[in-house]
Design a protein around this motif. Structure first.
Motif, PDB file in Angstrom:
ATOM      1  N   ALA A 122       3.867  -0.516   0.062  1.00  0.00           N
ATOM      2  CA  ALA A 122       5.036  -1.142  -0.566  1.00  0.00           C
ATOM      3  C   ALA A 122       4.592  -2.091  -1.685  1.00  0.00           C
ATOM      4  CB  ALA A 122       5.836  -1.898   0.484  1.00  0.00           C
ATOM      5  N   GLY A 123       3.495  -2.800  -1.441  1.00  0.00           N
ATOM      6  CA  GLY A 123       2.971  -3.729  -2.446  1.00  0.00           C
ATOM      7  C   GLY A 123       2.612  -3.011  -3.738  1.00  0.00           C
ATOM      8  N   GLU A 124       1.894  -1.897  -3.613  1.00  0.00           N
ATOM      9  CA  GLU A 124       1.521  -1.124  -4.812  1.00  0.00           C
ATOM     10  C   GLU A 124       2.761  -0.599  -5.525  1.00  0.00           C
ATOM     11  OE1 GLU A 124      -1.422   1.859  -4.348  1.00  0.00           O
ATOM     12  OE2 GLU A 124      -2.950   0.469  -3.629  1.00  0.00           O
TER      13      GLU A 124
ATOM     14  N   GLU B  25       4.158  -1.123  -9.398  1.00  0.00           N
ATOM     15  CA  GLU B  25       4.548  -0.001 -10.268  1.00  0.00           C
ATOM     16  C   GLU B  25       6.000  -0.125 -10.715  1.00  0.00           C
ATOM     17  OE1 GLU B  25       2.723   4.084  -9.682  1.00  0.00           O
ATOM     18  OE2 GLU B  25       2.751   3.282  -7.635  1.00  0.00           O
ATOM     19  N   ARG B  26       6.827  -0.642  -9.835  1.00  0.00           N
ATOM     20  CA  ARG B  26       8.243  -0.803 -10.192  1.00  0.00           C
ATOM     21  C   ARG B  26       8.401  -1.793 -11.349  1.00  0.00           C
ATOM     22  NH1 ARG B  26      13.079  -2.041  -5.877  1.00  0.00           N
ATOM     23  NH2 ARG B  26      14.821  -2.063  -7.362  1.00  0.00           N
TER      24      ARG B  26
ATOM     25  N   ALA C  75      11.843   6.864  -5.246  1.00  0.00           N
ATOM     26  CA  ALA C  75      10.831   5.909  -4.784  1.00  0.00           C
ATOM     27  C   ALA C  75      11.420   4.503  -4.713  1.00  0.00           C
ATOM     28  CB  ALA C  75       9.634   5.934  -5.722  1.00  0.00           C
ATOM     29  N   ILE C  76      12.275   4.176  -5.695  1.00  0.00           N
ATOM     30  CA  ILE C  76      12.917   2.852  -5.673  1.00  0.00           C
ATOM     31  C   ILE C  76      13.783   2.723  -4.413  1.00  0.00           C
ATOM     32  CG2 ILE C  76      14.667   1.413  -6.828  1.00  0.00           C
ATOM     33  CD1 ILE C  76      13.546   2.435  -9.501  1.00  0.00           C
TER      34      ILE C  76
ATOM     35  N   TYR D 200      -2.113  -4.164  -9.470  1.00  0.00           N
ATOM     36  CA  TYR D 200      -1.516  -4.664  -8.224  1.00  0.00           C
ATOM     37  C   TYR D 200      -2.322  -5.844  -7.684  1.00  0.00           C
ATOM     38  CZ  TYR D 200      -0.470  -4.892  -3.244  1.00  0.00           C
ATOM     39  OH  TYR D 200      -0.172  -5.348  -1.980  1.00  0.00           O
ATOM     40  N   ARG D 201      -3.632  -5.661  -7.630  1.00  0.00           N
ATOM     41  CA  ARG D 201      -4.509  -6.716  -7.109  1.00  0.00           C
ATOM     42  C   ARG D 201      -4.408  -7.979  -7.978  1.00  0.00           C
ATOM     43  NH1 ARG D 201     -10.282  -4.581  -7.080  1.00  0.00           N
ATOM     44  NH2 ARG D 201     -10.207  -5.288  -9.232  1.00  0.00           N
TER      45      ARG D 201
END
Lengths: 177, 190
Positions: A6-8, A12-13, A22-23, B172-173
């Motif tokens: 979810a973090g990744e 990307e969002r 995906a959203i 992301y990181r």
């Protein structure tokens, strides 16, 4: 969905790389997971801060400084090329003028054989060939009884002509640059 | 990012033939994008100015190797980002405290506004630089290219010679690190 995934997806969002399906999946996870919801808010706040920051303007003097350094670098390069050309021309001139005398001196003092024996075989052969050629030239000179002074003058004239051609070529190259 | 326009193509061609005036026009057109990248990467005005100058000198030197099919801006920014990454890696050996560098006067944009707005912008700029300082040189370049140049993942990957999936993970990181820093900074302020 795992929180790491979810973090990744959140990242990307923010970059507009998630499709609507995906959203939808991410939103469903955010509804269920308090930690990820908090993380999403943090990332949105960061995104807002970075997105609102404008480009930092370059100081007005930057262009002038670049062009000035470029000019100085070119001048230095021209000086080096000019100096090298002058040095090479002078060496060529000196060699042409003094070559017969140096060859004769080496022969008289017996240094030539000693020098040749110490070097690699190829160089030795090349020098031997040059020596033979030089001797042949000297024999021809003696045969036709041309005065040594006249020969030196011819050598000097040739050297000067070659040097003039060399300097001319360097000037033309500089003009093209 | 902007693509190469007709004027620019002509300037590049002339500069390749040794026309320094034409190269000067390219410098004028790209000085702010290059300087901004250097500033965001290095965190202080003096080093950013030096890095921007060096970027343009290298660009002039290697202009013959530029592929006109590629946007000139991408090529130029790739020189700038690689130079800044190298410089940051060298700086780790002779470390300078970042806060001391920030104390030096930095160039504030000359856009109109009341004094409070100018101070606010200056503080925001310092806050952003404080955050970026927490990132590795490559992550810093990725974030800078993403936010200030609107580069896609593919463009960032090409610029930094990495894969798209590596850029995705790095961004992301980096965001998580920056968010932690931002939260930490806010907590400290409170």
């Amino acid at each position: 969905m795992r929180c790491e995934q979810a973090g990744e997806m959140m990242s990307e969002r923010l970059d507009g790389r998630l499709n609507s399906a995906a959203i939808g999946l991410l939103d469903a996870h955010l509804t269920e997971c308090t930690a990820c919801r908090a993380e999403w808010q943090r990332l949105q706040a960061l995104d807002s801060l970075l997105s609102s920051a404008p480009l930092v303007r370059a100081p007005l003097r930057l262009r002038v400084q670049v062009m000035s350094r470029l000019e100085r670098r070119d001048q230095a390069r021209r000086t080096i090329v000019g100096g090298a050309a002058l040095a090479l021309g002078t060496i060529a001139l000196a060699l042409l003028v003094w070559a017969p005398a140096i060859l004769g001196l080496l022969d008289v003092t017996g240094m030539a054989p000693a020098l040749l024996s110490g070097g690699p075989e190829t160089v030795a052969q090349l020098l031997a060939f040059l020596e033979t050629t030089g001797r042949a030239a000297l024999v021809l000179v003696e045969q036709f009884a041309i005065p040594l002074a006249f020969l030196s003058l011819c050598g000097l004239g040739t050297a000067l002509a070659l040097n003039t051609l060399w300097v001319g070529a360097v000037w033309r190259t500089r003009a093209l640059q | 990012m902007t693509t190469t326009n007709e004027n620019e193509t002509e300037w590049i061609q002339l500069a390749r033939e040794g026309d320094q005036a034409a190269f000067g026009r390219l410098v004028g057109a790209y000085q702010t994008p290059v300087y901004n990248l250097a500033y965001r990467m290095l965190g202080n005005a003096a080093e950013a100015e030096e890095a921007a100058q060096e970027t343009f000198l290298r660009a002039y030197k290697y202009l013959h190797s530029y592929d006109p099919k590629r946007p000139f801006s991408s090529w130029l920014l790739s020189i700038a980002s690689n130079y800044c990454i190298d410089r940051l890696r060298r700086r780790r050996i002779t470390w300078l405290p970042f806060q001391d560098e920030l104390a030096a006067p930095v160039h504030v944009t000359s856009s109109p506004g009341n004094p409070e707005a100018i101070v606010e912008r200056h503080e925001q700029k310092e806050e952003i630089q404080r955050l970026l300082e927490a990132l590795s040189p490559t992550d810093r370049a990725a974030v800078t290219l993403r936010y200030w140049y609107d580069y896609s993942y593919e463009e960032i990957a090409e610029n930094l010679d990495l894969t798209v999936s590596a850029i995705k993970s790095r961004l992301y990181r980096a965001r998580r690190t920056l968010a932690d820093m931002m939260e930490g900074g806010t907590d400290n302020a409170l």
